[in-house]
Design a protein around this motif. Sequence first.
Motif, short mmCIF file in Angstrom:
data_model
loop_
_atom_site.label_atom_id
_atom_site.label_comp_id
_atom_site.label_asym_id
_atom_site.label_seq_id
_atom_site.Cartn_x
_atom_site.Cartn_y
_atom_site.Cartn_z
N ASN A 162 11.89 6.17 25.06
CA ASN A 162 11.44 6.91 26.24
C ASN A 162 11.79 8.39 26.16
OD1 ASN A 162 10.40 4.62 27.52
ND2 ASN A 162 12.43 4.04 28.29
N THR A 163 12.24 8.84 24.99
CA THR A 163 12.73 10.22 24.91
C THR A 163 11.64 11.26 25.14
OG1 THR A 163 12.41 10.14 22.51
CG2 THR A 163 14.61 9.59 23.37
N ASN A 164 10.36 10.92 24.82
CA ASN A 164 9.27 11.89 24.96
C ASN A 164 8.44 11.69 26.22
OD1 ASN A 164 9.87 13.17 22.51
ND2 ASN A 164 8.73 11.60 21.36
N ILE A 165 8.83 10.73 27.06
CA ILE A 165 8.09 10.49 28.29
C ILE A 165 8.70 11.35 29.40
CG2 ILE A 165 7.44 8.78 30.02
CD1 ILE A 165 7.59 6.66 27.86
N PRO A 166 7.89 12.22 30.05
CA PRO A 166 8.42 13.09 31.09
C PRO A 166 8.86 12.30 32.31
CG PRO A 166 6.03 13.26 30.98
CD PRO A 166 6.44 12.43 29.82
N ASP A 167 9.76 12.86 33.07
CA ASP A 167 10.27 12.22 34.28
C ASP A 167 9.19 12.21 35.36
OD1 ASP A 167 12.65 11.28 35.98
OD2 ASP A 167 11.89 13.00 37.11
N LEU A 168 8.95 11.05 35.98
CA LEU A 168 7.90 10.91 36.99
C LEU A 168 8.16 11.82 38.19
CD1 LEU A 168 5.33 9.54 37.98
CD2 LEU A 168 6.75 7.67 38.89
N GLY A 169 9.42 11.89 38.59
CA GLY A 169 9.74 12.75 39.73
C GLY A 169 9.40 14.20 39.47
N GLU A 170 9.71 14.67 38.25
CA GLU A 170 9.40 16.05 37.90
C GLU A 170 7.89 16.29 37.86
OE1 GLU A 170 11.33 16.90 34.24
OE2 GLU A 170 13.37 16.85 35.09
N LEU A 171 7.16 15.30 37.31
CA LEU A 171 5.70 15.43 37.28
C LEU A 171 5.12 15.54 38.69
CD1 LEU A 171 4.75 12.84 34.51
CD2 LEU A 171 4.51 15.33 34.37
N ARG A 172 5.62 14.73 39.61
CA ARG A 172 5.11 14.77 40.98
C ARG A 172 5.44 16.09 41.66
NH1 ARG A 172 6.49 8.45 42.66
NH2 ARG A 172 4.51 7.58 41.87
N GLN A 173 6.63 16.63 41.38
CA GLN A 173 6.98 17.93 41.93
C GLN A 173 6.04 19.01 41.41
OE1 GLN A 173 11.12 18.76 41.20
NE2 GLN A 173 11.86 17.14 42.58
N SER A 174 5.73 18.93 40.13
CA SER A 174 4.79 19.90 39.54
C SER A 174 3.41 19.77 40.16
CB SER A 174 4.72 19.70 38.02
OG SER A 174 5.96 19.95 37.41
N ILE A 175 2.96 18.53 40.37
CA ILE A 175 1.65 18.31 41.01
C ILE A 175 1.65 18.88 42.42
CG2 ILE A 175 0.12 16.53 41.96
CD1 ILE A 175 0.70 14.85 39.47
N ASP A 176 2.74 18.65 43.18
CA ASP A 176 2.83 19.20 44.54
C ASP A 176 2.75 20.72 44.52
OD1 ASP A 176 3.08 16.67 45.56
OD2 ASP A 176 5.27 16.74 45.77
N SER A 177 3.40 21.33 43.55
CA SER A 177 3.37 22.79 43.44
C SER A 177 1.96 23.29 43.14
CB SER A 177 4.34 23.24 42.35
OG SER A 177 4.27 24.64 42.14
N VAL A 178 1.28 22.62 42.20
CA VAL A 178 -0.09 23.00 41.86
C VAL A 178 -1.01 22.80 43.06
CG1 VAL A 178 -2.08 22.41 40.42
CG2 VAL A 178 0.19 22.58 39.39
N ASP A 179 -0.83 21.70 43.80
CA ASP A 179 -1.66 21.44 44.98
C ASP A 179 -1.52 22.56 46.01
OD1 ASP A 179 -2.76 19.11 44.03
OD2 ASP A 179 -1.33 17.78 45.04
N ARG A 180 -0.29 23.05 46.21
CA ARG A 180 -0.10 24.15 47.17
C ARG A 180 -0.84 25.41 46.70
NH1 ARG A 180 5.14 21.78 47.47
NH2 ARG A 180 5.93 23.17 45.82
N GLN A 181 -0.81 25.63 45.39
CA GLN A 181 -1.53 26.79 44.85
C GLN A 181 -3.04 26.63 45.02
OE1 GLN A 181 -0.12 28.11 40.85
NE2 GLN A 181 1.52 26.59 41.14
N ILE A 182 -3.53 25.41 44.79
CA ILE A 182 -4.95 25.14 44.96
C ILE A 182 -5.38 25.39 46.40
CG2 ILE A 182 -6.71 23.32 44.96
CD1 ILE A 182 -5.32 22.13 42.51
N VAL A 183 -4.60 24.90 47.36
CA VAL A 183 -4.94 25.09 48.77
C VAL A 183 -4.95 26.58 49.12
CG1 VAL A 183 -4.14 24.71 51.13
CG2 VAL A 183 -4.12 22.82 49.49
N ASP A 184 -3.94 27.32 48.63
CA ASP A 184 -3.92 28.76 48.89
C ASP A 184 -5.16 29.45 48.32
OD1 ASP A 184 -1.50 28.60 50.21
OD2 ASP A 184 -0.29 29.15 48.46
#
Length: 366
Positions: A6-28
Motif C-alpha cells: 500500500n506504499t504507493n496508494i494515496p490516503d483517502l482522507g487527503e484525496l477527499r480534502q483535495s477534492i473539496d478544495s478543488v470544488d471550492r475553486q470550481i464554485v468560485d
Amino acid sequence: MKGTDNTNIPDLGELRQSIDSVDRQIVDLLNQRADLSLGVGRYKASRGEPIYKPFREQEVMNKIAGSSPGPLPDKHLRTIYREIMSSSRHLQRPERVVYLGPEGTFSYFAAIEHMGSAAALTPKTNFEDIFRAVAEEGAELGVIPLENTIEGTIGQVVDLFMKYKVYIQAEVFSRISHSIMSKVESLNDVEVIYSHPQPLGQCRDWLRTHLPEVPTIPMESTAEAAEVVAGKQTAAVIGHAKLADMHAMNILAQSIEDQPDNWTRFLIIGAAPSLEDQRDKTTILFTLPDKPGALARVLTTLALQGINMTKLESRPFKGEKWKYVFFTDLECDLSGDRHQDVLEAIRQQCHTLRVLGTYPTQENRS
C-alpha cells in the motif's frame, strides 16, 4: 501469501480534502463566469440582441473540448458546459422555449439536450401551436422535428414554414433509441404495450420476436403512453429511456429499434433572422415560374458557384393546384456578402424566394 503493498496508494482522507478544495475553486470560478455572463446580458439588452447565440455556443464548446488534456471525456465536458451555458442564458434573461409536448416526448428531451435544463420549456399540443407561439405570441424559441432518417420529412412542418414568418436559428441532431419500460420486472409479465405509432412501427421486428402475442395500443405521444402505463401494473411503454426515471418504471430492454442508426433532425426557430457573424448553412423556400427548365436553372446557378445542396424536397403549394414549393438546404451562408450576387440571381429565376434562416451546422455525433 504476500501482503498487498500500500506504499504507493494515496490516503483517502487527503484525496477527499483535495477534492473539496478543488470544488471550492470550481464554485468560485463558476460564479465569476456568471458575473461576466450577466455583463454580456446587459450588453445584449442595450442593443436589443437575442440571448440565444448558437454559433457562439458551438464555438465555446469546441474550444473547451479541443483544449482539454483529459482524462475527462469530451462528451462529459460538453454535457457540463451545456448546463453552464443554459444557466448563463437564464441569468441573462429567461427565454420561453416551446416544444411538442407533453413533457417526456422526444422533442422534450431534444430541447433539454440542446438548451440545457435551465431553459424555460413550455409544451404545445401540435406543430402549428409552436409556430404560432413563436411568430405571434412572444415565445423566443421553438423546437420542432423536421425529418427522421427512417420516416423522412414531416410535411406539415414544411407547410407551416409557408404559413408563418419564423426563421431557423440552429439545427439539432438527436439519436432516437427506444426502450421498453414497465412497473413489472420481467418481459414475461407484460400484457399490453402502449406507445406512439412511430416507435411501435420502428420496433416491429423486436416485438414480433420477443412479445409476439402482446397487443399494442397507439397513443398521441410516448409521454402520454408513459403516464397511462405508470398507472397499470402489467402494461409497458416504448419510448425514451428517461421516461423510466420520470415515472418510476423498470427498463426491461434497451435499444430495441429495428434499425439502430435512427436520428431525428430538429430545428430551433425564432421570430427574427439570426444576426451572428458566422453561419455555415442556409435553408430556402421557393416557388418557380411554370416554364421548362425553371428548376434546372436554379440548380445550375448553385452548382456553378460550388454551393452544395444537401436537401431538396417539394411540397404542394396550398391553394394552387399542381403548383409546388421547394424546401432546400445549402452548405453556405447565402445571406453573406460573398453570395449576394448568387442570391439575387436565384431570386430572379424564382417566382417567390424566402430565406428561412442561416445558421451553424451541427455535426451528427454518434
